[in-house]
Scaffold this active site. Structure first.
Site, short mmCIF file in Angstrom:
data_model
loop_
_atom_site.label_atom_id
_atom_site.label_comp_id
_atom_site.label_asym_id
_atom_site.label_seq_id
_atom_site.Cartn_x
_atom_site.Cartn_y
_atom_site.Cartn_z
N SER A 162 6.73 7.46 -0.39
CA SER A 162 6.22 6.23 0.21
C SER A 162 7.14 5.08 -0.16
O SER A 162 7.97 5.19 -1.06
CB SER A 162 4.80 5.92 -0.28
OG SER A 162 4.78 5.73 -1.68
N GLY A 164 9.74 3.81 1.09
CA GLY A 164 11.18 4.00 1.19
C GLY A 164 11.80 4.85 0.10
O GLY A 164 13.02 5.02 0.07
N GLU A 274 3.20 3.06 12.73
CA GLU A 274 4.55 2.50 12.83
C GLU A 274 5.23 3.04 14.08
O GLU A 274 5.22 4.25 14.34
CB GLU A 274 5.36 2.86 11.59
CG GLU A 274 4.82 2.26 10.31
CD GLU A 274 5.67 2.61 9.11
OE1 GLU A 274 6.85 2.19 9.06
OE2 GLU A 274 5.17 3.33 8.22
N GLU A 286 5.55 6.83 12.09
CA GLU A 286 4.67 7.33 11.05
C GLU A 286 3.29 6.69 11.18
O GLU A 286 3.12 5.71 11.91
CB GLU A 286 5.25 7.04 9.66
CG GLU A 286 6.55 7.76 9.35
CD GLU A 286 7.03 7.52 7.92
OE1 GLU A 286 6.37 6.76 7.19
OE2 GLU A 286 8.07 8.09 7.55
N ASP A 293 1.40 -1.89 4.01
CA ASP A 293 2.02 -2.98 3.27
C ASP A 293 2.47 -4.12 4.20
O ASP A 293 2.29 -5.30 3.87
CB ASP A 293 3.18 -2.48 2.40
CG ASP A 293 4.19 -1.62 3.13
OD1 ASP A 293 4.12 -1.51 4.37
OD2 ASP A 293 5.06 -1.04 2.45
N THR A 294 3.00 -3.80 5.38
CA THR A 294 3.40 -4.87 6.30
C THR A 294 2.20 -5.67 6.78
O THR A 294 2.34 -6.81 7.21
CB THR A 294 4.14 -4.29 7.52
OG1 THR A 294 3.26 -3.42 8.24
CG2 THR A 294 5.38 -3.51 7.10
N ARG A 370 7.99 -4.33 -5.91
CA ARG A 370 7.26 -5.41 -5.25
C ARG A 370 6.19 -5.92 -6.20
O ARG A 370 5.24 -5.23 -6.54
CB ARG A 370 6.63 -4.87 -3.97
CG ARG A 370 6.09 -5.91 -3.03
CD ARG A 370 5.84 -5.33 -1.65
NE ARG A 370 4.95 -4.18 -1.69
CZ ARG A 370 5.10 -3.09 -0.94
NH1 ARG A 370 6.11 -2.98 -0.12
NH2 ARG A 370 4.24 -2.10 -1.01
#
Length: 401
Positions: A162, A164, A274, A286, A293-294, A370
């Site tokens: 997850s 990236g 996505e 996906e 998160d976005t 993050r």
């Protein structure tokens, strides 16, 4: 009618979150505002969600026996997975045994945890447009897949990861070995396989938050938020904005793809779908059966943000995906490898007009972890993006030692 009991009493409506990061933390807050008792579970102590839940536990969530023992101890009515690294086969058994309802359903967690499962479902069963792809169990198989039609450039990912992790772009033969090694190191649960995907030359990518919630007639309906545009670096999002302008045809196709995939997965809750978009063409990438998160931008842009939508949907309550105004989010990275970091210039960040901050409270920082997000709202997406970036850049994380 939906009945909600009193927390910490025999009548409590109890929800267990598996994974308690920054997204889980916001889900917990939304649930608690509705009077729900929440149990937060994560693999490390003092995770963001642990700090706001009624009770917290630390276990290896890929250990099926440990997971079942905790469910039997806490007896939640609902189990809400918030991460991919779970013992999903045990979740399915827990669901089948009637110990708890898994959100959205255990099958969705099983399929979406594994990029192979969800890609085969979308492309091979549902006929949804996707990039060309192949799976490989060795460096030799990866090279053969590239040479056999995937071509350069292409993207390599672990089938289980997850944010990236383990994802990289291969531009030519000299990059193949490094990409293979990185994918193997970035997997959360090593299944020995990676996925290699053709790189689509898209105009932009979106997250289409899709909500499956109980409608007025009692049946489950599908609702869409306005599309969210986002920018990624190494597979991890760095900023997002809403709404993303799209042609009516592209938006309709996006909604059709999202509806088909989420209806097949079933259950209730929010899904982050996505998609890649080029003109009127749309490709599925996906899906996450949970807040995305976005989608943190919705804390600045929607009347009910994605966490409130998820909480309402899983409880069987009505939802509204109405946009309030334009918005943007920009990630705040740790900048240092340290525990118990401090954030300076928070006041300066919040002096940027019409902005807000979320500092997640993660106990350990990494340079590219993050640690927070800046939010901005207004009438114009471009202006919101600029102010969100300005606010995020003002925050200065650092070690207090």
């Amino acid at each position: 009618m939906t009945r909600i009991g009193t927390p910490l009493s025999p009548s409590a409506t109890r929800v267990m979150l598996l994974g308690s990061g920054e997204l889980g933390k916001e889900v917990i807050i939304a649930l608690q505002r509705l009077g729900v008792e929440v149990v937060a579970v994560d693999r490390y102590p003092n995770a963001p969600g642990h700090q706001v839940a009624h009770r917290a536990h630390v276990i290896d969530m890929t250990d099926g026996a440990a997971l079942r023992a905790l469910v039997e101890q806490e007896r939640p009515q609902l189990i809400v997975p918030e991460i991919e690294a779970l013992a999903t086969d045990e979740l399915a058994r827990i669901e089948a045994d009637g110990l708890a309802e898994v959100i959205p359903v255990a099958r969705a967690a099983q399929l979406t945890m594994n990029r192979e499962g969800i890609r085969r479902l979308a492309a091979e069963e549902l006929g949804v447009p996707t990039s060309r792809y192949a799976f490989a169990e060795s460096l030799t198989e990866l090279q053969s897949a590239i040479d056999g039609g995937i071509g350069y450039p292409c993207i390599v990912k672990p089938i289980m990861s997850s944010s990236g992790k383990g994802q990289s772009t291969i531009h030519g033969p000299d990059d193949v070995k490094a990409a293979w090694d990185y994918a193997k190191s970035g997997t959360r649960v090593d299944r020995g396989r990676i996925i290699v995907e053709q790189m689509i030359q898209f105009d932009y990518e979106i997250t289409l938050l899709t909500v499956r919630a109980v409608a007025d007639g009692g049946e489950v309906g599908t609702y869409f938020c306005e599309p969210i545009g986002h920018r990624q670096e190494k597979g991890d999002y760095v900023e997002s904005w809403q709404p993303q302008p799209m042609s009516p045809t592209a938006l309709q196709r996006s909604q059709e793809i999202a509806a088909a995939v989420t209806a097949n997965l079933g259950g209730r809750g929010i899904f982050g779908v996505e998609l890649f978009v080029k003109g009127d063409e749309v490709w599925f990438s996906e899906v996450s059966p949970r807040p995305h998160d976005t989608g943190m931008v919705t804390m600045a842009s929607q009347w009910q943000n994605e966490f409130e939508l998820h909480a309402r949907a899983i409880l069987g309550l009505p939802v509204s995906t109405e946009l309030r105004n334009a918005g943007a989010s920009s990630v705040i990275y740790g900048g240092v490898d340290a525990e118990g970091i401090v954030f300076d210039a928070v006041d300066i960040a919040l002096r940027v007009p019409r902005t807000d901050l979320r500092l997640f409270g993660k106990p350990e920082s990494f340079t590219r972890r993050r640690m927070g997000v800046a939010l901005a709202y207004g009438e114009d997406v471009g202006d919101c993006r600029e102010r969100a970036r300005q606010s995020a850049a003002a925050v200065t994380p650092g070690s207090d030692r």
